[in-house]
Enzyme design. Structure first.
Site, mmCIF file in Angstrom:
data_model
loop_
_atom_site.group_PDB
_atom_site.id
_atom_site.type_symbol
_atom_site.label_atom_id
_atom_site.label_comp_id
_atom_site.label_asym_id
_atom_site.label_seq_id
_atom_site.Cartn_x
_atom_site.Cartn_y
_atom_site.Cartn_z
ATOM 1 N N THR A 120 -0.413 -46.702 -7.268
ATOM 2 C CA THR A 120 -1.786 -46.293 -7.818
ATOM 3 C C THR A 120 -1.959 -47.453 -9.190
ATOM 4 O OG1 THR A 120 -1.082 -44.633 -8.656
ATOM 5 C CG2 THR A 120 -2.177 -44.160 -6.626
ATOM 6 N N PRO A 124 -5.335 -47.410 -3.978
ATOM 7 C CA PRO A 124 -5.543 -45.910 -3.785
ATOM 8 C C PRO A 124 -4.351 -45.156 -3.086
ATOM 9 C CG PRO A 124 -6.916 -47.018 -2.450
ATOM 10 C CD PRO A 124 -6.262 -48.319 -3.196
ATOM 11 N N ASP A 125 -3.922 -44.066 -3.357
ATOM 12 C CA ASP A 125 -3.200 -43.333 -2.201
ATOM 13 C C ASP A 125 -4.254 -42.682 -1.176
ATOM 14 O OD1 ASP A 125 -4.051 -40.664 -3.080
ATOM 15 O OD2 ASP A 125 -2.303 -40.344 -4.431
ATOM 16 N N PHE A 126 -3.488 -41.984 -0.299
ATOM 17 C CA PHE A 126 -4.079 -41.328 0.755
ATOM 18 C C PHE A 126 -4.743 -40.110 0.338
ATOM 19 C CE2 PHE A 126 -2.665 -44.766 3.163
ATOM 20 C CZ PHE A 126 -3.143 -45.021 4.500
ATOM 21 N N ARG A 127 -3.916 -39.381 -0.318
ATOM 22 C CA ARG A 127 -4.324 -37.907 -0.315
ATOM 23 C C ARG A 127 -4.602 -37.518 -1.904
ATOM 24 N NH1 ARG A 127 -0.342 -38.829 3.169
ATOM 25 N NH2 ARG A 127 -0.310 -37.658 5.117
ATOM 26 N N HIS A 171 8.364 -47.752 5.982
ATOM 27 C CA HIS A 171 6.871 -47.693 6.768
ATOM 28 C C HIS A 171 6.348 -49.225 7.047
ATOM 29 C CE1 HIS A 171 5.650 -43.649 5.505
ATOM 30 N NE2 HIS A 171 6.658 -43.554 6.599
ATOM 31 N N GLN A 210 7.875 -45.650 0.915
ATOM 32 C CA GLN A 210 7.100 -45.513 1.882
ATOM 33 C C GLN A 210 5.710 -46.460 1.822
ATOM 34 O OE1 GLN A 210 6.540 -40.853 2.836
ATOM 35 N NE2 GLN A 210 6.943 -41.219 0.520
ATOM 36 N N ASN A 211 5.729 -47.280 0.594
ATOM 37 C CA ASN A 211 4.437 -48.512 0.753
ATOM 38 C C ASN A 211 4.675 -49.310 1.505
ATOM 39 O OD1 ASN A 211 3.594 -46.305 -1.274
ATOM 40 N ND2 ASN A 211 4.405 -47.367 -2.921
ATOM 41 N N ASN A 221 5.654 -36.741 -10.251
ATOM 42 C CA ASN A 221 4.543 -36.954 -9.727
ATOM 43 C C ASN A 221 3.414 -35.970 -10.464
ATOM 44 O OD1 ASN A 221 3.456 -37.566 -6.729
ATOM 45 N ND2 ASN A 221 2.832 -35.536 -6.487
ATOM 46 N N ASP A 276 3.344 -52.479 0.677
ATOM 47 C CA ASP A 276 2.307 -53.490 -0.246
ATOM 48 C C ASP A 276 3.338 -54.740 -0.854
ATOM 49 O OD1 ASP A 276 3.546 -52.071 -2.544
ATOM 50 O OD2 ASP A 276 2.161 -50.799 -2.557
ATOM 51 N N SER A 305 3.853 -36.931 -2.398
ATOM 52 C CA SER A 305 3.570 -35.604 -2.160
ATOM 53 C C SER A 305 4.874 -34.668 -1.302
ATOM 54 C CB SER A 305 2.225 -35.285 -1.683
ATOM 55 O OG SER A 305 2.300 -35.887 -0.183
ATOM 56 N N CYS A 308 3.625 -61.604 16.682
ATOM 57 C CA CYS A 308 3.071 -61.799 18.008
ATOM 58 C C CYS A 308 3.532 -60.757 18.943
ATOM 59 C CB CYS A 308 3.068 -63.093 18.312
ATOM 60 S SG CYS A 308 2.163 -63.172 20.131
#
Length: 238
Positions: free
Chosen positions: A27, A32-35, A120, A102-103, A212, A105, A190, A128
């Site tokens: 961040t 931006p994070d999801f939550r 992830h 978990q990122n 956190n 990027d 989280s 392809c």
């Protein structure tokens, strides 16, 4: 801060550190994070983000999936922040054995970390679905509509969508590193997304640190909780 001093001492006395991180690590790089309050889950779309980022939505509405994916999941100009750089430095010092993220990027690698386990996947790897040819990020960004391979197949990002399973080998390696860690630092997550969040249950030691900005469901399990940005790590390295 007393907690920062303790973490500094633990880092100084450890040489099998494992870091497990989530969206909050990036961040400070403008991703931006999801939550979070300003995260993707707080925004309005025709479909919820978790629906768009599902395997079934990708199959049924491929063009709309890619429109959202390119607009909201790729941050081509993002740069590593102090947290990424601190972890890379810890690896260079011979202290950090692995970063488990978990990122998607790729900022840990951009900062210089070598042993990075991406639970992830990554926006920087694309394949392809027909001929399995590998692509980088540029063909995805340059495509008008659905990105296509030279063979005509869809180029699918190597990211784990909802309804898809995690890579078993990445999971196995993550469990192994966590079991052998003498200090497990969990930051910017989280701890609500499974099976990733369950990985901390494999830690056998007594130096579990949670960093956190907000409380997590696992705070009671931690030996040290810091309500702070993950970049506080940079202040804990001698």
């Amino acid at each position: 801060m007393e907690g920062t001093d303790l973490l500094r001492r633990w880092i100084a006395g450890s040489n099998r550190i494992v870091f497990f991180g989530g969206a909050g690590v990036s961040t400070e790089s403008g991703i931006p994070d999801f939550r979070g309050t300003d995260g993707l889950y707080g925004q309005k779309y025709s479909y919820p983000p978790e629906t768009i980022l599902s395997h079934s939505f990708y199959l049924r509405h491929t063009e709309e999936f890619f429109r959202f994916y390119k607009d909201k999941m790729i941050f081509e100009n993002a740069k590593p922040n102090r947290a990424h750089l601190a972890l890379a430095r810890l690896e260079q010092m011979g202290k950090c054995r692995a970063v488990i993220t978990q990122n998607i990027d790729g900022l840990h690698q951009a900062a210089g970390s070598k042993t990075v386990l991406e639970l992830h996947g990554s926006v920087h790897r694309n394949t392809c679905v027909q001929c399995r040819k590998a692509y980088g990020l540029k063909p995805i960004l340059a495509a008008q509509g659905i990105p296509r391979c030279s063979c005509g197949g869809v180029i699918k990002p190597d990211v784990v969508l909802y309804e898809e399973g995690l890579d078993s080998e990445v999971l196995r390696q993550s469990v192994s590193f966590i079991q052998e860690a003498d200090l497990l630092i969990v930051g910017g997550t989280s701890l609500t997304v499974y099976p990733a969040a369950g990985l901390i249950d494999y830690y056998r030691g007594h130096r579990l640190v949670l960093i956190n900005k907000t409380a997590t469901e696992r705070d009671s399990q931690a030996d040290l909780c810091l309500s702070a940005p993950v970049s506080i790590l940079a202040d804990c390295i001698e």
